[in-house]
Design a protein around this motif. Structure first.
Motif, PDB file in Angstrom:
ATOM      1  N   GLY A  95       0.764  -1.246   0.000  1.00  0.00           N
ATOM      2  CA  GLY A  95       0.000   0.000   0.000  1.00  0.00           C
ATOM      3  C   GLY A  95       0.784   1.279   0.000  1.00  0.00           C
TER       4      GLY A  95
ATOM      5  N   VAL B 260      -8.221  -3.574  -3.147  1.00  0.00           N
ATOM      6  CA  VAL B 260      -7.824  -2.891  -1.911  1.00  0.00           C
ATOM      7  C   VAL B 260      -8.513  -3.531  -0.697  1.00  0.00           C
ATOM      8  CG1 VAL B 260      -8.124  -0.734  -0.621  1.00  0.00           C
ATOM      9  CG2 VAL B 260      -7.218  -0.684  -2.951  1.00  0.00           C
TER      10      VAL B 260
ATOM     11  N   ARG C 248      -6.758  -5.323   2.404  1.00  0.00           N
ATOM     12  CA  ARG C 248      -6.990  -4.880   3.790  1.00  0.00           C
ATOM     13  C   ARG C 248      -7.441  -6.052   4.650  1.00  0.00           C
ATOM     14  NH1 ARG C 248     -11.739  -3.858   6.409  1.00  0.00           N
ATOM     15  NH2 ARG C 248     -11.696  -2.403   8.179  1.00  0.00           N
TER      16      ARG C 248
ATOM     17  N   TYR D 137      -4.998   1.297   2.976  1.00  0.00           N
ATOM     18  CA  TYR D 137      -6.167   0.697   2.345  1.00  0.00           C
ATOM     19  C   TYR D 137      -7.464   1.254   2.916  1.00  0.00           C
ATOM     20  CZ  TYR D 137      -2.925  -2.623   0.212  1.00  0.00           C
ATOM     21  OH  TYR D 137      -1.914  -3.201  -0.505  1.00  0.00           O
TER      22      TYR D 137
END
Length: 605
Positions: free
Chosen positions: A379, A422, A426, A465
């Motif tokens: 990220g 994403v 996460r 995220y």
């Protein structure tokens, strides 16, 4: 049209012209032989009028006419300039106001395909064909074909539809369109040349379609060899480039000796110096360096750095793994994956990409090789100057004319496809945190299949995220408000079809319609893809609404919830811009940019 008069034949003979049979020549009603000399006519030849000057170059015009040429079974439109044809022009229909000068041979044979209906194998240079070339091909259609090749009914349906389309459009002989310029070129065989195209100094074009237009012409330059290929409007191929069995889409550039075989390029791709084979280069794929080798790779919004090497030379008897680098990815002596790339590890010594389940959904990440260890920094590229500049630049760099764009290019960076990756990234990191793998003081690192992460990096990745999800939801809610979703379409898995975001369910339905013969023309399939794209905003809201409920643990979205989602999204955006600002200031502190450049960038933020 009419036959020649006796007086006209006499003038032509005085001008050192010859014909096997003057009766085989037909001419326009206002034809005059004054500007035709040293021409041999064979077979059926039709000539227009030659009554005005045409522009050869800026500020330089010459009178139209035909001089020092051999024509066989040719139609010549009004006010063309044809001269110094070393061999002959055979079986061509030439449009009005064309310039053909200092050429060797231009001919059409009985077996002409014009590069249409060729089948190529992408992503696996030794594999079975998975894409069929035709002049209206788009990047979305290529992606769809590649998804469908394993389904016999769908693939056969697509193959049949393309074959029918190609046959229905195929002319009996070659065509040179309106205001085409062909100069200093050795050989053109079985080539369809659209309006306003220019070919200057090419070595050989064989079995090619140049689909230019008046608002987006095609340029073919010096020493180019192009065979069994199709080139769409607005593109240029020059400086000794060599193409075989390729498709070059809209507004692409291929030059400086670039060599390509069995590859496709779409929408503003730019290739110099290197080479490709079996490569699927989607919108905004870029390679500038001599040491860049693209073999069996799928890219879009991608810049191949120096020494980029995607090939299978390091593999022996084992399986070959092909990589997908998309949406802002960059590779050079180090690699960072800015957007979802379905990429797990990047081996710097071999230039290889392999995919692993644990890491394919960790977008915006650095992948760094250090000896035998592959480090993943999840990220971290979400909030960098480079990512911000990429977000801003792509829409501005589309060189295609607004009217008639074929390939769909959705430049929205926080789309359901990206946010889906994403969210999964996460959730993966949150699961590690829940298992206390990131909080064990005895362990500074955590390892997965083929990678190693610092625990501190993984925790920061969760923050990045979360930031992305909140920004996405705030933008969606701000636009749609309390409107309920129109359907469940889009709430499942999303796909990136080389520039086009689409719900997987819609693409699966399209495949079913082909499988059960609801569609029987390839342009109908193209229209369906466009229709799916036109409903993007609707499907996006369906996805965002469901995500908002899950992410914020809501039963429904009320006015108070909207206010909360927007507030949290705005806070996330402020954090995002703040980190980008710090990244810019860090770059300035390293001495890489001037204070003026820094100030300009910060003002832009």
């Amino acid at each position: 049209m009419r036959s020649l008069t006796i007086d006209e034949i006499s003038v032509l003979e005085q001008n050192r012209c010859h014909a096997d049979d003057w009766a085989c020549l037909t001419v326009a009603e206002d034809f005059s032989p004054e500007y035709i000399s040293d021409v041999d006519f064979y077979g059926e030849v039709t000539l227009g009028v030659f009554d005005k000057t045409i522009q050869i170059d800026e500020g330089f015009s010459r009178h139209s006419g035909i001089r020092r040429a051999v024509l066989r079974d040719v139609t010549v439109g009004d006010n063309c300039l044809i001269e110094n044809v070393g061999n002959y022009i055979s079986r061509y229909d030439i449009g009005e106001e064309c310039v053909i000068s200092n050429v060797g041979m231009i001919a059409t044979t009985d077996s002409a395909t014009y590069g249409q209906n060729n089948q190529v194998a992408l992503l696996n240079e030794a594999g079975d064909p998975n894409v069929i070339l035709y002049d209206a091909l788009t990047s979305q259609m290529v992606a769809f074909m590649m998804r469908s090749v394993g389904d016999k009914d769908v693939w056969e349906g697509l193959r049949r539809m393309v074959a029918h389309y190609v046959e229905s459009c195929r002319p009996e002989r070659g065509v040179i369109g309106y205001r085409v310029k062909i100069t200093n070129t050795r050989e053109i065989v079985n080539v369809l040349i659209g309006d306003d195209c220019e070919i200057n100094g090419a070595s050989c074009l064989s079995e090619v379609t140049l689909k230019g237009s008046s608002d987006a012409s095609i340029y073919i330059g010096h020493d180019v060899i192009c065979e069994n290929s199709i080139v769409q409007s607005g593109s240029s191929i020059l400086d000794g480039a060599k193409l075989d069995n390729c498709f070059v889409g809209e507004a692409c550039h291929i030059g400086r000796g670039f060599s390509a075989e069995s590859s496709v390029f779409f929408a503003n791709s730019y290739m110099d110096n290197g080479e490709s084979c079996a490569a699927f280069c989607g919108p905004f794929s870029v390679s500038h360096h001599k040491a860049s080798l693209l073999i069996g790779v799928e890219t879009s919004f991608y810049n191949a750095g120096s020494a980029t090497n995607y090939s299978n030379h390091a593999y022996k008897m084992g399986p070959i793994h092909y990589g997908t680098l998309q949406r802002g990815s960059k590779t050079a002596s180090g690699a960072h994956i800015l957007m979802p790339a379905n990429v797990a590890t990047f081996s710097m010594c071999m230039g290889k990409i392999q995919t692993h389940p644990d890491t394919r959904h960790l977008p915006f990440s650095y992948v760094i090789a250090d000896g035998m260890t592959t480090w993943l920094v999840p990220g971290c590229n979400f909030a960098t100057v480079g990512t911000y500049r990429d977000i801003m630049k792509w829409p501005k760099r589309d060189k295609r004319p607004l009217n008639g764009r074929r390939s769909i290019v959705n430049t929205e960076w926080l789309s359901p496809f990206v946010v889906q990756q994403v969210t999964e990234g996460r959730n993966y990191l949150r699961q590690l945190e829940a298992n206390d793998e990131l909080n064990d003081e005895a362990n500074a690192h955590v390892s997965g299949e083929g990678f190693t992460m610092r625990c501190s990096s993984a925790l920061r990745g969760i923050g990045y995220y979360d930031m992305a999800i909140r920004m996405f939801l705030a933008d969606a809610v701000r636009k749609e408000g309390e409107a309920l979703p129109s359907s469940s379409t889009g709430t499942g898995e999303w796909l990136d079809l080389s520039g086009m975001y689409a719900p997987k369910s819609e693409i699966d339905q399209l495949a079913d319609d082909i499988r059960f013969s609801s569609l029987d023309e390839i342009m109908q399939v193209d229209d369906r893809l466009l229709d799916i794209h036109n409903h993007y905003s609707e499907y996006k809201w369906n996805y965002a609404y469901r995500l908002a409920l899950n992410y914020y643990s809501l039963d429904t979205i009320t006015s108070d919830d909207i206010e909360m989602i927007i507030r949290k999204g705005d806070e996330a955006r402020s954090q995002w811009l703040s980190r980008i600002r710090k990244d810019a200031e860090k770059e300035f502190a390293m001495g890489d940019v001037s204070e003026e450049q820094l100030d300009d960038f910060l003002r832009g933020l």
